[in-house]
Design a protein around this motif. Structure first.
Motif, PDB file in Angstrom:
ATOM      1  N   LYS A   1      -2.276 -13.713   9.305  1.00 28.88           N
ATOM      2  CA  LYS A   1      -3.175 -15.280   8.559  1.00 28.88           C
ATOM      3  C   LYS A   1      -1.989 -15.861   8.316  1.00 28.88           C
ATOM      4  N   GLY A   2      -2.357 -17.349   8.768  1.00 29.05           N
ATOM      5  CA  GLY A   2      -1.478 -18.295   8.381  1.00 29.05           C
ATOM      6  C   GLY A   2      -0.111 -18.480   8.917  1.00 29.05           C
ATOM      7  N   LEU A   3       0.222 -17.111   8.927  1.00 32.58           N
ATOM      8  CA  LEU A   3       2.471 -17.265   9.472  1.00 32.58           C
ATOM      9  C   LEU A   3       2.614 -18.128  10.340  1.00 32.58           C
ATOM     10  N   LYS A   4       1.978 -18.481  11.416  1.00 33.37           N
ATOM     11  CA  LYS A   4       2.957 -20.248  12.212  1.00 33.37           C
ATOM     12  C   LYS A   4       2.607 -21.022  11.418  1.00 33.37           C
ATOM     13  N   VAL A   5       1.218 -21.264  10.696  1.00 33.19           N
ATOM     14  CA  VAL A   5       1.584 -21.951  10.212  1.00 33.19           C
ATOM     15  C   VAL A   5       2.646 -22.335   8.838  1.00 33.19           C
ATOM     16  N   ARG A   6       3.077 -21.275   8.063  1.00 30.43           N
ATOM     17  CA  ARG A   6       3.754 -21.023   6.994  1.00 30.43           C
ATOM     18  C   ARG A   6       5.039 -21.277   7.636  1.00 30.43           C
ATOM     19  N   ASN A   7       5.286 -20.383   8.925  1.00 34.97           N
ATOM     20  CA  ASN A   7       6.749 -20.594   9.481  1.00 34.97           C
ATOM     21  C   ASN A   7       6.958 -22.916   9.742  1.00 34.97           C
ATOM     22  N   TYR A   8       5.845 -23.185  10.044  1.00 36.62           N
ATOM     23  CA  TYR A   8       5.857 -24.216  10.368  1.00 36.62           C
ATOM     24  C   TYR A   8       6.276 -25.379   8.957  1.00 36.62           C
ATOM     25  N   LEU A   9       5.714 -24.964   8.219  1.00 37.53           N
ATOM     26  CA  LEU A   9       5.637 -25.485   6.704  1.00 37.53           C
ATOM     27  C   LEU A   9       7.206 -25.745   6.445  1.00 37.53           C
ATOM     28  N   ARG A  10       8.015 -24.161   6.862  1.00 35.71           N
ATOM     29  CA  ARG A  10       9.089 -23.885   5.489  1.00 35.71           C
ATOM     30  C   ARG A  10      10.326 -24.794   6.328  1.00 35.71           C
ATOM     31  N   LYS A  11       9.867 -24.872   8.067  1.00 37.30           N
ATOM     32  CA  LYS A  11      10.831 -25.882   8.548  1.00 37.30           C
ATOM     33  C   LYS A  11      10.526 -27.352   8.455  1.00 37.30           C
ATOM     34  N   THR A  12       9.320 -27.440   8.101  1.00 39.41           N
ATOM     35  CA  THR A  12       9.196 -29.103   8.053  1.00 39.41           C
ATOM     36  C   THR A  12       9.945 -29.786   6.510  1.00 39.41           C
ATOM     37  N   TYR A  13       8.912 -28.828   5.342  1.00 37.84           N
ATOM     38  CA  TYR A  13       8.877 -28.868   4.043  1.00 37.84           C
ATOM     39  C   TYR A  13      10.054 -28.009   3.146  1.00 37.84           C
ATOM     40  N   PRO A  14      11.196 -27.809   3.455  1.00 43.20           N
ATOM     41  CA  PRO A  14      12.182 -27.012   3.440  1.00 43.20           C
ATOM     42  C   PRO A  14      12.825 -26.992   1.929  1.00 43.20           C
ATOM     43  N   GLU A  15      11.889 -28.524   1.196  1.00 46.47           N
ATOM     44  CA  GLU A  15      12.153 -28.017  -0.627  1.00 46.47           C
ATOM     45  C   GLU A  15      11.397 -27.616  -1.311  1.00 46.47           C
ATOM     46  N   HIS A  16       9.902 -27.461  -0.061  1.00 44.71           N
ATOM     47  CA  HIS A  16       9.773 -26.009  -1.436  1.00 44.71           C
ATOM     48  C   HIS A  16      10.049 -24.269  -1.267  1.00 44.71           C
ATOM     49  N   LYS A  17      10.115 -24.101  -2.828  1.00 45.67           N
ATOM     50  CA  LYS A  17      10.408 -23.352  -3.356  1.00 45.67           C
ATOM     51  C   LYS A  17       9.928 -21.740  -2.435  1.00 45.67           C
ATOM     52  N   LYS A  18      11.315 -21.189  -1.835  1.00 46.34           N
ATOM     53  CA  LYS A  18      11.121 -20.174  -1.381  1.00 46.34           C
ATOM     54  C   LYS A  18       9.969 -19.330  -2.820  1.00 46.34           C
ATOM     55  N   GLY A  19       9.420 -18.656  -1.857  1.00 47.80           N
ATOM     56  CA  GLY A  19       7.693 -17.152  -2.437  1.00 47.80           C
ATOM     57  C   GLY A  19       6.715 -18.255  -2.998  1.00 47.80           C
ATOM     58  N   GLU A  20       6.917 -19.235  -3.741  1.00 44.76           N
ATOM     59  CA  GLU A  20       6.045 -19.970  -4.129  1.00 44.76           C
ATOM     60  C   GLU A  20       4.217 -20.172  -3.159  1.00 44.76           C
ATOM     61  N   ARG A  21       3.626 -19.897  -3.537  1.00 41.41           N
ATOM     62  CA  ARG A  21       2.569 -20.131  -2.579  1.00 41.41           C
ATOM     63  C   ARG A  21       2.195 -21.877  -2.197  1.00 41.41           C
ATOM     64  N   TRP A  22       1.591 -22.303  -0.955  1.00 45.10           N
ATOM     65  CA  TRP A  22       1.101 -23.406  -0.034  1.00 45.10           C
ATOM     66  C   TRP A  22       0.069 -23.722  -1.266  1.00 45.10           C
TER      67      TRP A  22
END
Length: 57
Positions: free
Chosen positions: A20-41
């Motif tokens: 659940k939420g994989l498509k959303v997270r993939n979009y978020l990773r592309k759009t907000y690359p400053e988000h620290k890897k491994g941290e919850r959204w």
């Protein structure tokens, strides 16, 4: 307003996924690359609206 998570947003958008939420997270990773890897959204209302707009296309 309470932050929303990618799985909650995916449910709202009607996404049917094994992870659940994989498509959303993939979009978020592309759009907000400053988000620290491994941290919850925890999306702000503005980020959630951005995701809704993207998937409404």
């Amino acid at each position: 307003m309470t932050p929303i998570t990618p799985p909650e947003l995916a449910d709202e958008l009607g996404h049917i996924e094994t992870r659940k939420g994989l498509k959303v997270r993939n979009y978020l990773r592309k759009t907000y690359p400053e988000h620290k890897k491994g941290e919850r959204w925890h999306l702000s209302p503005e980020q959630a609206d951005d995701v809704r707009s993207h998937f409404a296309r």
